[in-house]
Design a protein around this motif. Structure first.
Motif, mmCIF file in Angstrom:
data_model
loop_
_atom_site.group_PDB
_atom_site.id
_atom_site.type_symbol
_atom_site.label_atom_id
_atom_site.label_comp_id
_atom_site.label_asym_id
_atom_site.label_seq_id
_atom_site.Cartn_x
_atom_site.Cartn_y
_atom_site.Cartn_z
ATOM 1 N N ALA A 140 11.568 -34.588 -41.955
ATOM 2 C CA ALA A 140 10.452 -34.884 -42.855
ATOM 3 C C ALA A 140 9.219 -34.077 -42.459
ATOM 4 C CB ALA A 140 10.136 -36.375 -42.827
ATOM 5 N N GLY A 141 8.623 -33.412 -43.440
ATOM 6 C CA GLY A 141 7.410 -32.653 -43.199
ATOM 7 C C GLY A 141 7.615 -31.302 -42.555
ATOM 8 N N LEU A 168 13.195 -35.234 -46.983
ATOM 9 C CA LEU A 168 14.127 -34.508 -46.118
ATOM 10 C C LEU A 168 14.824 -33.367 -46.867
ATOM 11 C CD1 LEU A 168 13.634 -37.189 -44.529
ATOM 12 C CD2 LEU A 168 15.974 -36.985 -43.696
ATOM 13 N N ALA A 169 14.364 -33.099 -48.076
ATOM 14 C CA ALA A 169 14.944 -32.005 -48.863
ATOM 15 C C ALA A 169 13.913 -31.550 -49.901
ATOM 16 C CB ALA A 169 16.235 -32.441 -49.539
#
Length: 226
Positions: A140-141, A168-169
């Motif tokens: 994430a990020g 996450l994508a």
């Protein structure tokens, strides 16, 4: 269609390592989906149970299974070598339990990625395609495609089922990836859904509605390849 009960089975990963599985097979099933769980919750998580039950209503059998760390009650995921061995053992167990059915493999997040890594390293016997319920392309990020390099070694069809709010994508990473993978990759996006296919209340939609759309897309893709 009534939902059949899940049947517990044991799966031997390797000497001294066994994990639990749940086979849910409707009458006249046309395919079996070997379904791996995400990193933080096992095969009995409500999302996993709902996916298995609703796929059974669509004529698709599932074999859910635990990774060894989850079977032990640990929070730390297995190293890739052991996770890949668990994937292979589950695929073999599905083939033994449902010998007349073609196989699809994949799963939620971490489970889908471990399945694709196993397939990339050495094709999983009898598996016709891989289906990802939220592929974790990057932390994430931290947008990147580093986790996707192995996908270019996968030679069977792949289905990416992803929410447009999946942290996450990132879409600016995921969409070019699927384009680069070419005809073997199919990307289906679900508006406002996050990595768990949850949608905000403000959308006026329910998570169950989104999940139904995800599973309809999965069933249609499966019918197209098997």
């Amino acid at each position: 269609m009534s939902v059949p009960a899940a049947t517990p089975i044991g799966i031997t990963v390797k000497d001294g390592v066994r994990v639990s599985g749940l086979l849910q097979a409707p009458p006249r099933a046309r395919v079996c989906y070997v379904l791996a769980h995400g990193a933080g919750a096992g095969m009995n998580h409500p999302f996993m149970a709902a996916v298995a039950a609703e796929l059974a209503q669509r004529g698709i059998a599932t074999l859910r299974y635990q990774f060894p760390y989850m079977e032990r009650g640990s929070k730390r995921p297995d190293p890739p070598q052991l996770a890949h061995a668990a994937v292979r053992a589950a695929v073999a167990a599905a083939a033994l339990a449902q010998p007349k059915l073609p196989l699809i493999a994949g799963g939620k997040s971490f489970g889908g990625r471990m399945t694709s890594q196993a397939q990339a390293a050495d094709p999983l016997p009898g598996v016709r395609g891989l289906a990802f319920l939220g592929f974790p392309l990057h932390p994430a990020g931290q947008p990147s495609q580093d986790r996707a390099k192995h996908l270019f070694d996968v030679k069977i069809p792949m289905l990416f089922l992803q929410g447009t709010r999946d942290t996450l994508a990132a879409l600016d990473q995921l969409e070019p990836l699927c384009k680069a993978l070419g005809r073997r990759a199919t990307l289906k996006l679900f508006q406002d859904a996050d990595h768990s296919f949850h949608v905000p209340v403000r959308t006026g939609r329910k998570d169950a509605e989104v999940r139904g759309e995800v599973l309809d897309a999965l069933a249609a893709w499966i019918d197209g390849i098997v």
